[in-house]
Design a protein around this motif. Structure first.
Motif, mmCIF file in Angstrom:
data_model
loop_
_atom_site.group_PDB
_atom_site.id
_atom_site.type_symbol
_atom_site.label_atom_id
_atom_site.label_comp_id
_atom_site.label_asym_id
_atom_site.label_seq_id
_atom_site.Cartn_x
_atom_site.Cartn_y
_atom_site.Cartn_z
ATOM 1 N N UNK A 246 -55.016 31.196 22.040
ATOM 2 C CA UNK A 246 -56.330 30.817 21.523
ATOM 3 C C UNK A 246 -56.293 29.377 21.014
ATOM 4 N N UNK A 247 -57.418 28.646 21.141
ATOM 5 C CA UNK A 247 -57.437 27.254 20.673
ATOM 6 C C UNK A 247 -57.511 27.173 19.147
ATOM 7 N N UNK A 248 -56.820 26.201 18.578
ATOM 8 C CA UNK A 248 -57.006 25.891 17.157
ATOM 9 C C UNK A 248 -58.481 25.498 16.972
ATOM 10 N N UNK A 249 -59.192 26.037 15.973
ATOM 11 C CA UNK A 249 -60.620 25.720 15.815
ATOM 12 C C UNK A 249 -60.896 24.221 15.825
ATOM 13 N N UNK A 250 -61.890 23.831 16.628
ATOM 14 C CA UNK A 250 -62.216 22.420 16.790
ATOM 15 C C UNK A 250 -62.889 21.833 15.560
ATOM 16 N N UNK A 251 -63.472 22.701 14.749
ATOM 17 C CA UNK A 251 -64.261 22.218 13.605
ATOM 18 C C UNK A 251 -63.447 21.317 12.673
#
Length: 418
Positions: A246-251
């Protein structure tokens, strides 16, 4: 006391104030000998004592305890104006925060003029917020209320690119059809206007202003683009974690790349989550750097380093950004090509808005005699090249990029009040 009126250019990145008195225009030294001041405030942690401009920036960079804020103009017309923010643990209204900065400008002008100043022309972008008529109306009224609260009695507004045109008009020979490109920290505004020295004392210029357009893109967006393109990948941007990749949150990365949002990252919840992601990260060396920035609350220092790279790449083909505050001997290599790739889409949007302005004016691009460039971001060669390409027959006027709006507002204050 003599009759006096002033113009205030409250900018996203920098601000100026100028006044007209006894047939003389004065650009006020607002911070020592400087006639421009960064639109920044630093509140000391002990008692919320405010410091402004370069002093605010330096206190923050020297790691004094307190709350640092900049790009305040971008809050106008948004829900944040009503919500306010926490300043060293205490709630504070943005009307008060912005008001303190505007009052600082007013006090400096009155000290220079040696008298009170009641009448002002406030600069404003064509659009504070894109595609939001209600937000735009609210933003102007919020700015009007702030001006009233700091003691101005007569308050009017002028579009910033029109003010820039007024500042350049004194040097125009004959009559010129000009497009003003005012590219500031938060917005880009365009005006097609007829200029001539014989119009300088004309009380109503509405017939000379052929069209206005604007877009909420400026130098701060260039910072954000360069940050996401060249800096954030070295802090784990677009890396993954866990068995499902899963991607690290972009926020985290988007907020870390925007001046007005950095402070929102410093919460126990975000720290806890990033530490959890780090435990499962597929790129621990990079993600650990993100954790360092949040733990140290050094996001503004990081974005300042991005801004330094942007400025350096305006002239140099490459730049090495030193980031020792994150990790010893940590640097990021950047190039002019990398920067121009990062901001390419923003420049296209600016060019589209400028082209729309010419179309709304009912003329063709080859009819433009003069391009007036104002705002710090017009220093960027890719921006200049785009406007020369759009208007091949036009001469370019680009002196006083940071002062011209304030000067033009003061000329307009004379026209309206004196």
């Amino acid at each position: 006391m003599s009759a006096i009126a002033c113009g205030v250019d409250f900018g996203t990145s920098n601000s100026t104030i100028a006044f007209y008195q006894d047939e003389t225009l004065t650009l006020v030294p607002v911070e020592k000998h400087h006639t421009t001041i960064p639109s920044a405030i630093f509140f000391e942690r002990i008692d919320n004592t405010p410091h402004y401009g370069r002093e605010a920036v330096n206190l923050f960079l020297e790691r004094h305890k307190g709350r640092f804020m900049r790009s305040l103009k971008r809050v106008l017309g948004t829900s944040a104006m009503k919500q306010g923010t926490l300043v060293n643990g205490s709630p504070m209204n943005f009307n008060k925060i912005i008001g303190q900065f505007v009052k600082y400008l007013k006090d400096k002008a009155e000290l220079t003029a040696q008298q009170e100043i009641d009448s002002v022309i406030m600069g404003r972008p064509v659009f504070f917020i894109d595609n939001d008529p209600v937000g735009n109306k609210n933003a102007q009224e919020e700015l009007r209320t702030i001006a009233q609260n700091v003691g101005f009695k007569n308050i009017n507004f002028q579009f910033e690119p029109i003010a820039a045109a007024f500042a350049h008009e004194v040097n125009v020979s004959g009559e010129k059809l000009a497009i003003v490109a005012d590219i500031g920290g938060g917005t880009s505004d365009f005006t097609v206007i007829r200029l001539s020295q014989k119009y300088l004392t004309k009380p109503d210029r509405s017939s000379d202003i052929l069209a206005n357009t604007g877009v909420r893109i400026g130098g701060n967006d260039f910072d954000k683009d360069l940050s996401l393109h060249a800096f954030m990948p070295e802090l784990g941007y677009r890396t993954t974690y866990g068995d499902k990749n899963l991607p690290i949150p972009l926020k985290y990365y988007f907020d870390l790349s925007e001046w007005s949002k950095i402070n929102t990252l410093y919460t126990p919840k975000n720290l806890m989550q990033i530490r959890q992601y780090l435990g499962q990260s597929h790129d621990k060396p990079r993600l650990s750097k993100l954790l360092n920035v949040i733990e140290q609350e050094s996001g503004h220092i990081l974005l300042g380093a991005v801004e330094d790279a942007k400025i350096a790449l305006t002239d140099a083909p490459s730049y090495v950004a030193p980031l020792d505050f994150i990790e010893q001997d940590f640097v990021i290599n950047t190039t002019k090509m990398m920067f121009e790739e990062a901001i390419e889409q923003e420049i296209v949007k600016m060019a589209t808005s400028a082209s729309e302005c010419v179309k709304e004016a009912g003329i063709t691009p080859d009819a433009i005699d003069l391009i007036i460039l104002t705002g710090g971001s017009t220093e960027i060669p890719a921006v200049q090249a785009k406007f020369r390409e759009l208007f091949p027959n036009a001469a370019v006027s680009d002196e006083n990029k940071l002062d011209s709006v304030g000067v033009g507002l003061a000329y307009d204050s004379k026209r309206r009040y004196l």
